[in-house]
Design a protein around this motif. Sequence first.
Motif, PDB file in Angstrom:
ATOM      1  N   PHE A 121      39.975  35.301  38.185  1.00  0.00           N
ATOM      2  CA  PHE A 121      39.505  36.826  37.852  1.00  0.00           C
ATOM      3  C   PHE A 121      40.086  36.330  35.846  1.00  0.00           C
ATOM      4  CE2 PHE A 121      40.163  39.174  41.789  1.00  0.00           C
ATOM      5  CZ  PHE A 121      39.216  40.109  41.132  1.00  0.00           C
ATOM      6  N   ASP A 122      40.744  34.560  35.890  1.00  0.00           N
ATOM      7  CA  ASP A 122      40.787  34.642  34.770  1.00  0.00           C
ATOM      8  C   ASP A 122      39.716  34.322  33.455  1.00  0.00           C
ATOM      9  OD1 ASP A 122      43.427  34.166  35.487  1.00  0.00           O
ATOM     10  OD2 ASP A 122      43.440  32.156  35.425  1.00  0.00           O
ATOM     11  N   ASN A 123      38.663  33.068  34.399  1.00  0.00           N
ATOM     12  CA  ASN A 123      37.380  33.982  33.401  1.00  0.00           C
ATOM     13  C   ASN A 123      36.268  34.732  33.373  1.00  0.00           C
ATOM     14  OD1 ASN A 123      38.170  31.363  31.859  1.00  0.00           O
ATOM     15  ND2 ASN A 123      37.760  30.448  33.929  1.00  0.00           N
ATOM     16  N   GLU A 124      37.230  36.384  33.894  1.00  0.00           N
ATOM     17  CA  GLU A 124      36.059  36.885  34.319  1.00  0.00           C
ATOM     18  C   GLU A 124      36.696  37.926  33.010  1.00  0.00           C
ATOM     19  OE1 GLU A 124      33.441  37.002  35.847  1.00  0.00           O
ATOM     20  OE2 GLU A 124      33.674  34.541  36.863  1.00  0.00           O
ATOM     21  N   PRO A 125      34.946  39.166  32.832  1.00  0.00           N
ATOM     22  CA  PRO A 125      35.605  40.230  32.107  1.00  0.00           C
ATOM     23  C   PRO A 125      36.468  41.141  32.949  1.00  0.00           C
ATOM     24  CG  PRO A 125      33.552  39.581  32.530  1.00  0.00           C
ATOM     25  CD  PRO A 125      34.044  39.229  32.675  1.00  0.00           C
TER      26      PRO A 125
END
Length: 140
Positions: A121-125
């Motif tokens: 989830f770190d690079n997701e909106p």
Amino acid sequence: MGKPDLTLQVRRLCADGYRLYDSKEYRLALRSFYQAWLLIPKPQSEYAEAGWVLTAIGDTYFKLQQFEQGAESLTSALYCPDADKSPFLQLRLGQCLFELGRIPEARKYLLHAYHASSSLFDNEPPSYSAAIADLIPQHD
């Protein structure tokens, strides 16, 4: 898959597809992934390679914002050997379902992905992690 040369062909086409994907040539990437899909004998769901290819197709549809096709491909991938253990597949399927407004289903897959690998989830909106925030224990 039985035939090593067939597996190699599928891997080559997927590698070509990922090169195109990484260059944001999503439609061309889809073409490579579908070529790989056509090499897999029927019933495809018996082959682990089918899970890889369907995940790649679903991910590419997600990037194209074609969420219905993405959800369909990723849901089909769940029926292939070991594909249901992929946190990335769970993430993308949850995201497609979220974008389609199918929130209860989306939350189930997003939560599976989060528990398996929260760093996905770190690079997701932030909307995706926010969708399951009430299901994740908070640490002080």
